[in-house]
Design a protein around this motif. Structure first.
Motif, short mmCIF file in Angstrom:
data_model
loop_
_atom_site.label_atom_id
_atom_site.label_comp_id
_atom_site.label_asym_id
_atom_site.label_seq_id
_atom_site.Cartn_x
_atom_site.Cartn_y
_atom_site.Cartn_z
N GLN A 33 0.85 -1.18 0.07
CA GLN A 33 0.07 -0.09 0.06
C GLN A 33 0.70 1.41 0.04
OE1 GLN A 33 -2.78 -0.44 3.22
NE2 GLN A 33 -4.22 -1.59 2.08
N GLY A 34 0.46 2.22 -0.92
CA GLY A 34 1.30 3.62 -0.91
C GLY A 34 1.37 4.25 0.60
N GLY A 35 0.59 4.22 1.15
CA GLY A 35 0.46 5.03 2.64
C GLY A 35 1.31 4.46 3.60
N VAL A 36 1.32 2.85 3.70
CA VAL A 36 2.48 2.40 4.19
C VAL A 36 3.78 2.76 3.79
CG1 VAL A 36 3.39 -0.13 5.12
CG2 VAL A 36 0.89 0.65 4.90
N GLN A 37 4.12 2.52 2.29
CA GLN A 37 5.58 2.85 1.85
C GLN A 37 5.80 4.15 2.17
OE1 GLN A 37 5.16 1.55 -2.21
NE2 GLN A 37 4.80 -0.33 -1.49
N LEU A 38 4.87 5.04 2.06
CA LEU A 38 5.37 6.45 2.23
C LEU A 38 5.66 6.71 3.88
CD1 LEU A 38 2.97 8.47 0.17
CD2 LEU A 38 5.23 8.30 -0.27
N SER A 39 4.80 6.15 4.80
CA SER A 39 5.00 6.22 6.13
C SER A 39 6.33 5.64 6.48
CB SER A 39 3.85 5.41 6.94
OG SER A 39 4.22 5.76 8.43
N PHE A 40 6.80 4.53 5.98
CA PHE A 40 8.10 3.87 6.47
C PHE A 40 9.12 4.64 5.52
CE2 PHE A 40 5.44 0.54 8.26
CZ PHE A 40 6.16 0.29 9.34
N GLY A 41 8.86 4.93 4.40
CA GLY A 41 9.82 5.69 3.75
C GLY A 41 10.36 6.95 4.21
N ALA A 42 9.63 7.66 4.91
CA ALA A 42 9.83 8.81 5.45
C ALA A 42 10.55 8.63 6.68
CB ALA A 42 8.54 9.67 5.97
#
Length: 792
Positions: free
Chosen positions: A335-344
């Motif tokens: 999921q994009g939201g999960v990847q953005l959260s951990f990516g940040a």
């Protein structure tokens, strides 16, 4: 499964990088293989999860499009505009046929979503209640129609099936009846839900409709009340994440409460335990999304580290949170939201320190700039992969907006606590947050006016993502090495001023953007979109884009949810030519949306049928086009157009023709690209086919090898004489599944079969993609080709 295994290449690269870094730092060799061990354990877990879902999908198939009876326990209740969405767990589902069913035919379904409108208590059956009286923990019996979650059938479309699958939901039921079997409610979870409803009511009562919706999103994560114009404004300017519950919220609430308890004399253990319970309850209150779960886990680890007297490590806690989430469902990682959260988080813990060390972390603004640039650079491929666009000035807006977002959260919390004591105090507490929100709106509107505010790059392909991964790894090592050379004071004095290094960080951000600049299309790509009952064909060659029709009568929001997302997914911000075959809605509704509503897609030229000048819908399109600055051209038989190496010829109708119906106005377009010759026929009927053959002769269409079947496969088109004259090798039929017209008609399919024509059907195969280099022609279907995986 192909997409899942291919994404494992990314953690593989990270694992290899960690091994090299550990070796470089001279660590114990026994720890070097640990990343690979976890990588392959994760791959095995993902494979096992996939096998479980394959079994679950068989049950879903048996219950889809069937009237079912389900018994389960309520885990969530949401209401919006009178429609209730209820989630159930531990479900026993029975397929029913009328009042009779086989009680032994039972399916154990872990997750169900039920939607229906509220209904009042029926006098004859006291166990049927109003939905407003339901609570979490109750066991209920639901009767209704089972529906599978919809799959994406075109590039860019939202895939509900993939999204809800990651959330553990198997099936959707459109509820018709509800009976409470056990009224016992979960006192904790239902109590939290009632608190949430009270908070929402308090915000709307004290701050108004507009601010209330934003405060609710910022404080408890419920985004349903955000005004659409505000949501779009934040999204397009790259600050929509400010309204998502994140680690900032956990710091504001958990650490604030923890520090108060410590000052009151509580020890690390008790204060940490109380703080952990608070953030866990807050996570449940906000819906416990994967990003919230990450923040909760990391905050609990913070308290644990203080209790044990250990140093808190950001990357270690984030990695543990990632492992725990993946154990719940490996699909969550997609999921994009999960990847953005951990990516940040990984950007802040990994790339940011390297940038700050190199630029001089003790200097003013260096840490702030390094944090902003690191987050943007690391999350850039995730943003483009899932959202296709980049807010160019988002980095600067975030630089201003993020530091003051804490004040909005504090203001919202003050509204809740002070407003419960005195409404006047609650209204006053909202003042700070209100003016910050006014500033956000003002800044977004003005930045949106700047040139190139929102860049449409499309979804990057796998090779470009892999290359960018190597670029980030190389950048990290270069920064670490460069920082180590600058530690000597004499060398530091000789080095460039730190302000130059800060500016170079922004240059680095610009370079990373250029990395994803769309490339010209090699050859010719023709995509016959699955628009339901309608037509929509997208052609790309070089840097040019042509759209032939774009409408539907079965998909009411075709432009918003299919056509515009598809164009963005392909990196298209401007359509060079849009051809409208005739004035029926099933050929122009999506194009009308682009002209009337879309801010991101521009149509340079619109080609309208010359015989449709008097048609009201064509007139409306012309007026909308002129307002948007689109050039309007009326096309007639004999007109020609060349777009790069693609030649487009209008064969029919001519200016002297007098069509008897709207369908008879249809433009007939011939497109030539090398040895590939396509014929687009709109909704022309048998009479028009006869007239066309009379003018061109049988040999005039004999070179056609690809036919877009007229009128969605209607038996009143595609006559035997016409098909014999055209003699295509392939044909594409665009129609909606289970349409009321019975398209495509049996007679047409038999004609194609008799001529040996291979037929592609959008209702069965989703979007159909044709690619040619002018010599060879290759077809693939979106459903069968795993979403055209890697097609870009």
């Amino acid at each position: 499964m192909l997409a899942l295994t291919s994404w494992l290449l990314i953690p593989a690269l990270f694992g290899a990088g960690m091994i090299l870094y550990g070796y470089w730092r001279g660590r114990d060799f026994r720890w070097i293989l640990l990343p690979l061990l976890f990588l392959y354990l994760g791959a095995a877990w993902a494979h096992g999860d996939q096998k479980k879902w394959e079994k679950r999908e068989k049950s879903i198939e048996a219950l889809t499009e069937t009237y079912v009876e389900a018994r389960g326990t309520i885990t969530s209740i949401e209401e919006e505009d009178g429609t209730f969405e209820i989630l159930l767990k531990d479900n026993r589902v029975y397929p029913r046929s009328g009042k009779d069913r086989d009680k032994t035919d039972c399916f154990l379904i872990p997750g169900l979503m039920v939607t229906f409108k509220d209904f009042k208590k029926e006098e004859k059956n006291s166990s049927i209640v109003s939905l407003k009286g339901l609570g979490i923990g109750e066991t209920v019996l639901i009767r209704g129609e089972g529906k599978a979650f919809s799959r994406a059938r075109n590039p860019g479309e939202f895939d509900s099936w993939e999204f809800y699958k990651a959330m553990g939901l198997d099936l959707k039921i459109y509820g018709k009846e509800l009976v409470v079997l056990d009224p016992g409610k979960d006192p904790l979870l239902e109590g939290i839900r009632q608190v949430k409803l009270w908070i929402i009511e308090t915000f709307y009562r004290l701050t108004g409709e507009k601010d209330g919706g934003i405060f609710v999103a910022a404080v408890i994560g419920d985004k349903d009340g955000i005004p659409k114009e505000i949501n779009d404004l934040y999204q397009k300017n790259g600050i929509a994440h400010l309204l998502a519950i994140s680690g900032m919220h956990m710091s504001v609430i958990g650490l604030f409460f923890y520090r108060i308890l410590r000052k009151m004399g509580l020890g690390y253990g008790r204060a940490g335990l109380a703080g952990s319970l608070l953030v866990i309850l807050y996570g449940i209150l906000t819906g416990n999304s994967p990003s919230v779960a990450r923040a909760v886990i990391m905050m609990v680890i913070t308290f644990l580290a203080s209790y044990l007297g250990r140093t808190y490590d950001l990357l270690s806690s984030a990695s543990l949170a990632l492992i725990l989430l993946s154990l719940k469902s490996p699909l969550l990682l997609m999921q994009g939201g999960v990847q953005l959260s951990f990516g940040a988080v990984f950007a802040i813990g990994g790339m940011m320190p390297a940038m700050a060390e190199w630029a001089g972390k003790e200097k003013p603004l260096v840490k702030a700039v390094s944090t902003a640039v690191a987050i943007q650079v690391v999350t850039l491929p995730v943003v483009l992969y899932h959202f296709y666009q980049l807010p160019l000035y988002g980095i600067f807006l975030n630089f201003l907006a993020i530091p003051i977002m804490d004040a909005v959260v504090y203001s919202g919390l003050a509204v809740i606590f002070l407003g419960s004591l005195c409404p006047f105090l609650g209204i006053g507490a909202a003042g700070i947050g209100h003016y910050i929100l006014v500033f956000y709106e003002f800044a977004c509107k003005n930045i949106a006016k700047l040139p190139y505010n929102n860049l449409t790059f499309g979804r990057p392909d796998t090779r470009r993502l892999a290359a960018y991964g190597f670029f980030l790894a190389a950048l990290f090592f270069i920064l670490k090495i460069a920082a180590s050379f600058g530690k000597n004071k004499e060398e530091e004095e000789k080095s460039s001023p730190y302000i130059c290094r800060v500016l170079l960080l922004f240059v680095l951000y610009g370079f990373s953007i250029l990395f994803f600049r769309p490339s010209p299309v090699k050859g010719l790509e023709a995509m016959f979109l699955d628009v339901g009952q309608g037509d929509g064909i997208l052609l790309r060659t070089g840097k040019s884009t042509i759209l032939v029709d774009g409408g539907s009568t079965s998909k009411k929001s075709l432009g918003e949810y299919t056509l515009e997302p598809c164009l963005k997914n392909l990196g298209i911000s401007a359509v060079d030519y849009a051809f409208i075959s005739h004035g029926d809605l099933d050929h122009l509704s999506g194009v009308r949306f682009l002209l009337e509503t879309s801010d991101d897609i521009r149509i340079k030229n619109i080609m309208l049928p010359c015989q449709g000048k008097g048609d009201e819908k064509i007139k409306e399109l012309e007026e909308l086009a002129r307002k948007r600055g689109t050039k309007v051209i009326y096309l007639a038989g004999g007109d020609e157009l060349t777009v790069e190496e693609l030649k487009i010829t209008c064969l029919y109708p001519g200016r002297s023709d007098i069509p008897e119906t709207v369908n008879a106005q249809s433009e007939v377009l011939k497109m030539d690209y090398g040895s590939c010759h396509m014929l687009f026929t709109g909704d022309m009927g048998e009479k028009e086919e006869t007239r066309l053959l009379e003018r061109l002769g049988k040999k005039g269409l004999s070179e056609i090898n690809v036919l877009k079947t007229a009128h969605h496969g209607s038996k009143y088109s595609s006559s035997e004489a016409f098909l014999e004259a055209v003699s295509p090798r392939w044909a594409v039929i665009s129609y909606g599944e289970n349409n009321t017209y019975g398209h495509p008609h049996k007679e047409v399919l038999e004609r194609f079969k008799g001529l040996g024509v291979e037929v592609f059907k959008t209702a069965e195969e989703g979007a159909i993609r044709l690619w040619t280099d002018g010599m060879k022609i290759h077809f693939s279907s979106y459903v069968d080709a795993d979403g055209f995986y890697g097609y870009n």
